[in-house]
Design an enzyme around this catalytic site. Structure first.
Site, PDB file in Angstrom:
ATOM      1  N   GLN A 129      38.343  33.921  29.569  1.00 37.81           N
ATOM      2  CA  GLN A 129      37.353  34.993  29.327  1.00 37.81           C
ATOM      3  C   GLN A 129      37.877  35.910  28.230  1.00 37.81           C
ATOM      4  O   GLN A 129      38.937  36.534  28.375  1.00 37.81           O
ATOM      5  CB  GLN A 129      37.076  35.798  30.605  1.00 37.81           C
ATOM      6  N   TYR A 165      31.390  46.582  28.751  1.00 34.80           N
ATOM      7  CA  TYR A 165      32.396  46.550  27.681  1.00 34.80           C
ATOM      8  C   TYR A 165      31.690  46.426  26.321  1.00 34.80           C
ATOM      9  O   TYR A 165      30.476  46.555  26.234  1.00 34.80           O
ATOM     10  CB  TYR A 165      33.420  45.440  27.966  1.00 34.80           C
TER      11      TYR A 165
HETATM   12  C1  FNR Z   1      36.529  41.773  38.959  1.00 33.77           C
HETATM   13  N1  FNR Z   1      35.445  41.354  38.178  1.00 33.77           N
HETATM   14  C2  FNR Z   1      35.648  40.992  36.854  1.00 33.77           C
HETATM   15  N2  FNR Z   1      34.608  40.536  36.086  1.00 33.77           N
HETATM   16  C3  FNR Z   1      34.823  40.093  34.831  1.00 33.77           C
HETATM   17  O1  FNR Z   1      33.878  39.663  34.173  1.00 33.77           O
HETATM   18  N3  FNR Z   1      36.081  40.113  34.290  1.00 33.77           N
HETATM   19  C4  FNR Z   1      37.165  40.583  34.972  1.00 33.77           C
HETATM   20  O2  FNR Z   1      38.288  40.547  34.460  1.00 33.77           O
HETATM   21  C5  FNR Z   1      36.937  41.071  36.290  1.00 33.77           C
HETATM   22  N4  FNR Z   1      37.959  41.609  37.025  1.00 33.77           N
HETATM   23  C6  FNR Z   1      37.805  41.903  38.355  1.00 33.77           C
HETATM   24  C7  FNR Z   1      38.899  42.294  39.131  1.00 33.77           C
HETATM   25  C8  FNR Z   1      38.772  42.525  40.492  1.00 33.77           C
HETATM   26  C9  FNR Z   1      39.975  42.883  41.309  1.00 33.77           C
HETATM   27  C10 FNR Z   1      37.500  42.369  41.098  1.00 33.77           C
HETATM   28  C11 FNR Z   1      37.324  42.560  42.581  1.00 33.77           C
HETATM   29  C12 FNR Z   1      36.397  42.018  40.336  1.00 33.77           C
HETATM   30  C13 FNR Z   1      34.131  41.072  38.811  1.00 33.77           C
HETATM   31  C14 FNR Z   1      34.156  39.698  39.498  1.00 33.77           C
HETATM   32  O3  FNR Z   1      34.262  38.647  38.544  1.00 33.77           O
HETATM   33  C15 FNR Z   1      32.893  39.441  40.352  1.00 33.77           C
HETATM   34  O4  FNR Z   1      31.752  39.571  39.539  1.00 33.77           O
HETATM   35  C16 FNR Z   1      32.806  40.391  41.531  1.00 33.77           C
HETATM   36  O5  FNR Z   1      34.036  40.416  42.244  1.00 33.77           O
HETATM   37  C17 FNR Z   1      31.692  40.020  42.511  1.00 33.77           C
HETATM   38  O6  FNR Z   1      31.937  38.757  43.110  1.00 33.77           O
HETATM   39  P1  FNR Z   1      32.481  38.650  44.640  1.00 33.77           P
HETATM   40  O7  FNR Z   1      33.833  39.280  44.694  1.00 33.77           O
HETATM   41  O8  FNR Z   1      31.490  39.398  45.504  1.00 33.77           O
HETATM   42  O9  FNR Z   1      32.493  37.179  44.920  1.00 33.77           O
END
Ligand code: FNR
Length: 372
Positions: free
Chosen positions: A100, A187
């Site tokens: 990413q 972002y």
């Molecule tokens: C994230 N999320 C996230 N999204 C993204 O696009 N890039 C990133 O680096 C991150 N970093 C990140 C860190 C942490 C600790 C969390 C909890 C979340 C969002 C993540 O990819 C996702 O969209 C959400 O966590 C929702 O999905 P779940 O957790 O409900 O399955």
């Protein structure tokens, strides 16, 4: 058993063993100094290699694009070499992995920027109620309000696109199967898209097409280097944190979907509203997205295995990404296959630190061996 979720999928030119995607998750554990992926990160990703696709944590494409201390970059030789060790370990276990690529724009602070300069943004507007993570001059880490950004000059924008291009070149050399352009979560790219954060009066502001221009140029730069069938994008049309209040979020997502369909990219990954708030996606929007984009659609945000399976059956998504479940369950696919209970993630160890809360969550086999 969620059999559709566990069935294989071709996305672009990449074959996935199943439709369980590991969502991108910032964990802030890169080697310092230099923000370099290290052996601990290799172990963490290798533990999760049974995912159909791993999307790495967001990786900044320049020092300017960094908004949080200790996140890994993809703009130096050392970072590229570090990522290669991650990719090799995932491939050795027959996994697939996307990088990413990330520019935070205004979600940053002078303390993170070279020579203490201001972060950049489409317009000089501070993100309301937004924080970033810095190491303060006395060496202590802290969450701080994001700083006032300066507006990018028109002449600087080709340089931003070039950052996406260079990141893709490095990702390709490191062996990544795909790159995911991070156009979500408020972002830089979403700052350009959103009506309230982009007040430019040049070809990058005003009309919806102009506000989408930088995102499409970033995607086109990635396509030029690695090919459309190895490019994905993450969008979050419902996102309302980081000062984003977009009055045209859905039309923007649908416009991009049509444009990206023309280009034949591998996937669109939708980060649905979660703890950050925002309205749920409507059924009508999901259907319009599906109609506009023929490639893989990945949805993410609060899914259980059963809900994921049902959405795939409905045809409105092809794969589902799991975030927090993947933090706590390295063997998530095996657990889904068995209908096993999931470990609970510990929020206190999400960001920063070492093994604890990172590589020490047990697999089902380890739990069973310990209780036998
Ligand atoms: C994230 N999320 C996230 N999204 C993204 O696009 N890039 C990133 O680096 C991150 N970093 C990140 C860190 C942490 C600790 C969390 C909890 C979340 C969002 C993540 O990819 C996702 O969209 C959400 O966590 C929702 O999905 P779940 O957790 O409900 O399955």
């Amino acid at each position: 058993m969620p059999k559709h979720l566990l069935s294989p999928l071709q996305t672009g030119s990449v074959h996935l063993n199943n439709r369980v995607v590991m969502a991108p998750l910032t964990r802030s554990r890169a080697a310092q100094p230099g923000d370099i992926p290290r052996a601990l990160n290799v172990e963490y990703y290798a533990q999760r290699a049974t995912a159909g696709l791993i999307v790495t944590e967001a990786s900044q494409i320049s020092r300017q694009g960094q908004g949080y201390a200790w996140t890994p970059g993809i703009y130096t030789d050392e970072q590229e070499a570090g990522w290669k060790t991650v990719v090799d370990a995932v491939h050795a276990k027959a996994g697939k992995i996307a990088l990413q690529i990330w520019h935070v724009g205004r979600i940053s602070h002078n303390l993170l920027q070279e020579n203490g300069v201001a972060p950049v943004a489409p317009s000089a507007i501070v993100a309301e109620n937004a924080q970033c993570f810095v190491v303060q001059p006395d060496g202590t880490p802290a969450n701080v309000p994001t700083a006032e950004p300066r507006a990018l000059a028109l002449e600087e924008i080709p340089g931003i696109v070039e950052q996406y291009r260079q990141a893709t070149i490095r990702a390709k050399r490191a062996g990544f199967d795909l790159v995911e352009v991070h156009a979500a979560n408020g972002y830089l790219l979403q700052q350009f898209m959103s009506t309230n954060s982009n007040l430019r009066d040049d070809i990058y502001g005003g009309s919806l097409e102009n506000r989408a221009r930088l995102t499409l140029e970033a995607v086109d730069a990635a396509i030029a280097e690695i090919g459309a069938s190895r490019v994905g994008i993450r969008l979050s049309p419902g996102f309302v944190a980081h000062g984003i209040a977009d009055s045209e979020a859905e039309p923007m997502a649908l416009y991009l979907a049509a444009e990206l369909n023309e280009r034949g990219i591998a996937y669109i990954h939708i980060a649905e509203p979660d703890w950050a708030g925002g309205a749920e996606l409507t059924q009508a929007f999901r259907q319009q997205l599906r109609a506009a984009f023929k490639g893989t659609i990945i949805c993410c945000g609060g899914y259980t295995a059963a809900e994921a399976d049902a959405l795939i059956v409905s045809g409105l998504a092809d794969a589902i990404a799991f975030g927090r479940p993947y933090i706590a369950n390295p063997d998530l696919v095996a657990r889904f296959a068995k209908g096993a209970e999931l470990n609970k993630p510990d929020r206190n160890t999400f960001y920063g630190g070492e093994e604890k809360g990172y590589t020490d969550y047990p697999t089902l086999e380890e739990v069973e061996a310990a209780s036998a």
